[in-house]
Design a protein around this motif. Structure first.
Motif, PDB file in Angstrom:
ATOM      1  N   GLY A  85       6.906  -4.523 -17.005  1.00 35.17           N
ATOM      2  CA  GLY A  85       6.803  -5.012 -15.786  1.00 35.17           C
ATOM      3  C   GLY A  85       7.986  -4.036 -15.171  1.00 35.17           C
ATOM      4  O   GLY A  85       8.228  -4.992 -13.902  1.00 35.17           O
ATOM      5  N   HIS A  86       8.516  -2.923 -15.217  1.00 36.33           N
ATOM      6  CA  HIS A  86       9.768  -2.533 -14.701  1.00 36.33           C
ATOM      7  C   HIS A  86       9.177  -1.667 -13.769  1.00 36.33           C
ATOM      8  O   HIS A  86      10.156  -1.158 -12.959  1.00 36.33           O
ATOM      9  CB  HIS A  86       9.952  -1.440 -15.691  1.00 36.33           C
ATOM     10  CG  HIS A  86      10.927  -3.141 -17.081  1.00 36.33           C
ATOM     11  ND1 HIS A  86      11.409  -2.036 -17.776  1.00 36.33           N
ATOM     12  CD2 HIS A  86      11.121  -4.184 -16.569  1.00 36.33           C
ATOM     13  CE1 HIS A  86      12.561  -3.033 -18.883  1.00 36.33           C
ATOM     14  NE2 HIS A  86      12.071  -4.139 -17.626  1.00 36.33           N
ATOM     15  N   GLY A  87       7.729  -1.604 -13.772  1.00 35.99           N
ATOM     16  CA  GLY A  87       7.469  -0.806 -12.390  1.00 35.99           C
ATOM     17  C   GLY A  87       6.154  -0.119 -12.437  1.00 35.99           C
ATOM     18  O   GLY A  87       5.652  -0.589 -13.636  1.00 35.99           O
ATOM     19  N   VAL A  88       5.360   1.200 -11.488  1.00 35.23           N
ATOM     20  CA  VAL A  88       4.494   1.381 -11.752  1.00 35.23           C
ATOM     21  C   VAL A  88       4.728   2.975 -12.237  1.00 35.23           C
ATOM     22  O   VAL A  88       5.568   3.568 -12.346  1.00 35.23           O
ATOM     23  CB  VAL A  88       3.662   1.543 -10.253  1.00 35.23           C
ATOM     24  CG1 VAL A  88       2.235   2.672 -10.467  1.00 35.23           C
ATOM     25  CG2 VAL A  88       4.059  -0.037  -9.523  1.00 35.23           C
ATOM     26  N   ALA A  89       3.688   3.839 -13.357  1.00 36.21           N
ATOM     27  CA  ALA A  89       3.802   4.669 -13.729  1.00 36.21           C
ATOM     28  C   ALA A  89       2.680   5.808 -13.792  1.00 36.21           C
ATOM     29  O   ALA A  89       1.285   4.649 -13.742  1.00 36.21           O
ATOM     30  CB  ALA A  89       3.819   4.200 -15.395  1.00 36.21           C
ATOM     31  N   LEU A  90       2.740   7.320 -13.547  1.00 36.25           N
ATOM     32  CA  LEU A  90       1.379   7.908 -13.748  1.00 36.25           C
ATOM     33  C   LEU A  90       1.107   8.292 -15.211  1.00 36.25           C
ATOM     34  O   LEU A  90       1.939   8.981 -15.781  1.00 36.25           O
ATOM     35  CB  LEU A  90       1.754   8.630 -12.948  1.00 36.25           C
ATOM     36  CG  LEU A  90       0.977   9.604 -12.579  1.00 36.25           C
ATOM     37  CD1 LEU A  90      -0.558   9.065 -11.792  1.00 36.25           C
ATOM     38  CD2 LEU A  90       0.960  10.881 -12.181  1.00 36.25           C
ATOM     39  N   LEU A  91       0.491   7.257 -16.089  1.00 35.28           N
ATOM     40  CA  LEU A  91      -0.062   7.642 -17.282  1.00 35.28           C
ATOM     41  C   LEU A  91      -0.961   8.216 -17.665  1.00 35.28           C
ATOM     42  O   LEU A  91      -2.522   7.881 -16.928  1.00 35.28           O
ATOM     43  CB  LEU A  91       0.536   5.702 -17.813  1.00 35.28           C
ATOM     44  CG  LEU A  91       1.735   5.357 -17.705  1.00 35.28           C
ATOM     45  CD1 LEU A  91       2.002   4.384 -18.561  1.00 35.28           C
ATOM     46  CD2 LEU A  91       2.664   6.386 -18.393  1.00 35.28           C
ATOM     47  N   GLN A 132       0.809  -1.493  -0.378  1.00 34.87           N
ATOM     48  CA  GLN A 132       0.365   0.324   0.047  1.00 34.87           C
ATOM     49  C   GLN A 132       0.616   1.330  -0.009  1.00 34.87           C
ATOM     50  O   GLN A 132       0.158   2.188  -0.387  1.00 34.87           O
ATOM     51  CB  GLN A 132      -0.902  -0.366   1.247  1.00 34.87           C
ATOM     52  CG  GLN A 132      -1.795  -1.602   1.353  1.00 34.87           C
ATOM     53  CD  GLN A 132      -3.214  -0.874   0.708  1.00 34.87           C
ATOM     54  OE1 GLN A 132      -3.033   0.523  -0.164  1.00 34.87           O
ATOM     55  NE2 GLN A 132      -3.664  -1.846  -0.180  1.00 34.87           N
ATOM     56  N   ASP A 133       2.166   1.574   0.312  1.00 36.08           N
ATOM     57  CA  ASP A 133       2.679   2.567   0.433  1.00 36.08           C
ATOM     58  C   ASP A 133       3.198   1.858  -0.409  1.00 36.08           C
ATOM     59  O   ASP A 133       4.502   1.696  -1.524  1.00 36.08           O
ATOM     60  CB  ASP A 133       3.736   2.329   1.253  1.00 36.08           C
ATOM     61  CG  ASP A 133       5.078   3.608   1.907  1.00 36.08           C
ATOM     62  OD1 ASP A 133       4.368   4.521   1.117  1.00 36.08           O
ATOM     63  OD2 ASP A 133       5.527   2.923   2.636  1.00 36.08           O
ATOM     64  N   ALA A 134       3.425   3.691  -1.031  1.00 40.64           N
ATOM     65  CA  ALA A 134       3.463   3.669  -2.620  1.00 40.64           C
ATOM     66  C   ALA A 134       5.395   4.933  -2.736  1.00 40.64           C
ATOM     67  O   ALA A 134       5.628   4.514  -4.048  1.00 40.64           O
ATOM     68  CB  ALA A 134       2.712   4.926  -2.921  1.00 40.64           C
ATOM     69  N   TYR A 137       0.875  11.657   0.616  1.00 39.59           N
ATOM     70  CA  TYR A 137       2.420  11.534   1.195  1.00 39.59           C
ATOM     71  C   TYR A 137       2.724  12.865   0.584  1.00 39.59           C
ATOM     72  O   TYR A 137       2.508  14.278   0.536  1.00 39.59           O
ATOM     73  CB  TYR A 137       3.222  10.829   0.024  1.00 39.59           C
ATOM     74  CG  TYR A 137       2.638   9.140  -0.905  1.00 39.59           C
ATOM     75  CD1 TYR A 137       2.630   9.064   0.010  1.00 39.59           C
ATOM     76  CD2 TYR A 137       1.102   9.344  -0.956  1.00 39.59           C
ATOM     77  CE1 TYR A 137       2.407   7.150   0.437  1.00 39.59           C
ATOM     78  CE2 TYR A 137       1.194   8.100  -1.011  1.00 39.59           C
ATOM     79  CZ  TYR A 137       0.926   6.761  -0.079  1.00 39.59           C
ATOM     80  OH  TYR A 137       1.175   5.720  -0.308  1.00 39.59           O
ATOM     81  N   ALA A 138       4.153  12.521   1.535  1.00 35.40           N
ATOM     82  CA  ALA A 138       4.775  14.360   1.321  1.00 35.40           C
ATOM     83  C   ALA A 138       5.669  15.084   0.216  1.00 35.40           C
ATOM     84  O   ALA A 138       5.896  13.549  -0.445  1.00 35.40           O
ATOM     85  CB  ALA A 138       6.223  13.835   2.838  1.00 35.40           C
TER      86      ALA A 138
END
Length: 298
Positions: A233-239, A178-180, A209-210
């Motif tokens: 699958g290399h990561g999480v992206a804001l898309l 849950q912790d981004a 978040y800070a």
């Protein structure tokens, strides 16, 4: 009155070197030697009595004067290319549509078979670049651009509104907590400052978040590369949910978490000073119809 201009050969060499940021790559593209490119650039610098490039170890970088010349030369060559195509295809209707590389590859190209089936008599040329074209100079007939406007001197039609959310492939999603701040993050650089902050820092603040807590991770210079890395699958992206619509529908990507950020809007732009042909109107109508199937905000 004749104009005294540098040779077209030198200007072509300059444009290629500036675009590719490399004399060697420019030489490969133009099928000449790197020495020939260097000589032609040196001729131009002597002509202008000013350096056009900063020579670095692995690449070259435009000086302010070089950037001014590159913009003018690139627009001029694009205009020449457009004119050549019009003459070559004088018997057929031709429309040039300019848009960004990411929008072209992720939204437009998958739908072009539909356009070709509906309008086999229209040759649609897609010009993909992050540099806006001058629609009043006949470089392109239409453009799809991202922003809020105003678009001075242009007729603008709203195409789609955009939203951004964190997305990841299903296999990675099962391992995320849950912790981004612990997520492997993917970033990409916008090619220009935006009126709306669509970075991980903006999402972090919206999620409680800070500030600057989500600055780690891999960064790409092109949005479509960030999308590919996320699917891999290399990561999480804001898309953009518009640009990953197909991946979401196919289950290749899933939204990880809220909040969803409201982005800007895609608009169809055209010149107010040029008449609109039937072919241009057909392309505009098709784009508008395709946009009605845009994904809704989660």
């Amino acid at each position: 009155m004749s104009m005294r201009l540098p040779s077209l050969t030198s200007l072509r060499a300059f444009e290629a070197a500036a675009r590719l940021r490399s004399f060697k790559k420019a030489a490969e593209e133009l099928a000449v030697t790197p020495t020939a490119i260097s000589h032609r650039i040196r001729d131009l610098e002597e002509y202008f009595e000013s350096p056009l490039f900063l020579r670095k170890v692995r690449e070259v970088e435009l000086t302010p004067n070089g950037l001014t010349l590159f913009t003018a030369v690139r627009n001029g060559l694009e205009s020449i290319a457009a004119g050549v195509e019009q003459v070559r295809n004088a018997g057929r209707a031709s429309v040039t549509l300019s848009t960004t590389p990411a929008f072209a590859s992720k939204w437009l190209v998958p739908r072009l078979a539909s356009f070709q089936a509906e309008h086999p008599d229209i040759d649609l040329h897609v010009h993909a670049s992050n540099t806006p074209v001058n629609l009043n100079s006949a470089t392109a007939d239409l453009a799809i651009r991202y922003g809020h406007g105003p678009f001075e001197g242009l007729a603008a039609t709203l195409l789609m509104e955009d939203h951004f959310a964190p997305v990841a492939c299903p296999s990675l999603l099962t391992t995320l907590g849950q912790d981004a701040t612990q997520w492997p993050l993917i970033h990409f650089d916008w090619d220009r400052p935006l009126m709306v902050d669509l970075t991980w820092d903006a999402w972090a603040q919206a999620a409680g978040y800070a500030s600057a807590s989500l600055e780690h991770g891999i960064c790409y210079s092109e949005e479509s590369h960030a999308i590919q890395a996320t699917v891999a699958g290399h990561g999480v992206a804001l898309l953009s949910l518009l640009l990953v619509e197909e991946e979401l529908d196919q289950g290749l990507l899933r939204v990880v978490s809220e909040p969803v950020l409201k982005g800007m809007s895609y608009h169809i732009l055209k010149s107010r000073n040029r008449p609109t042909s039937e072919a241009v109107s057909a392309v505009e109508a098709w784009l508008t119809r395709m946009s009605r199937h845009a994904p809704e905000t989660p």
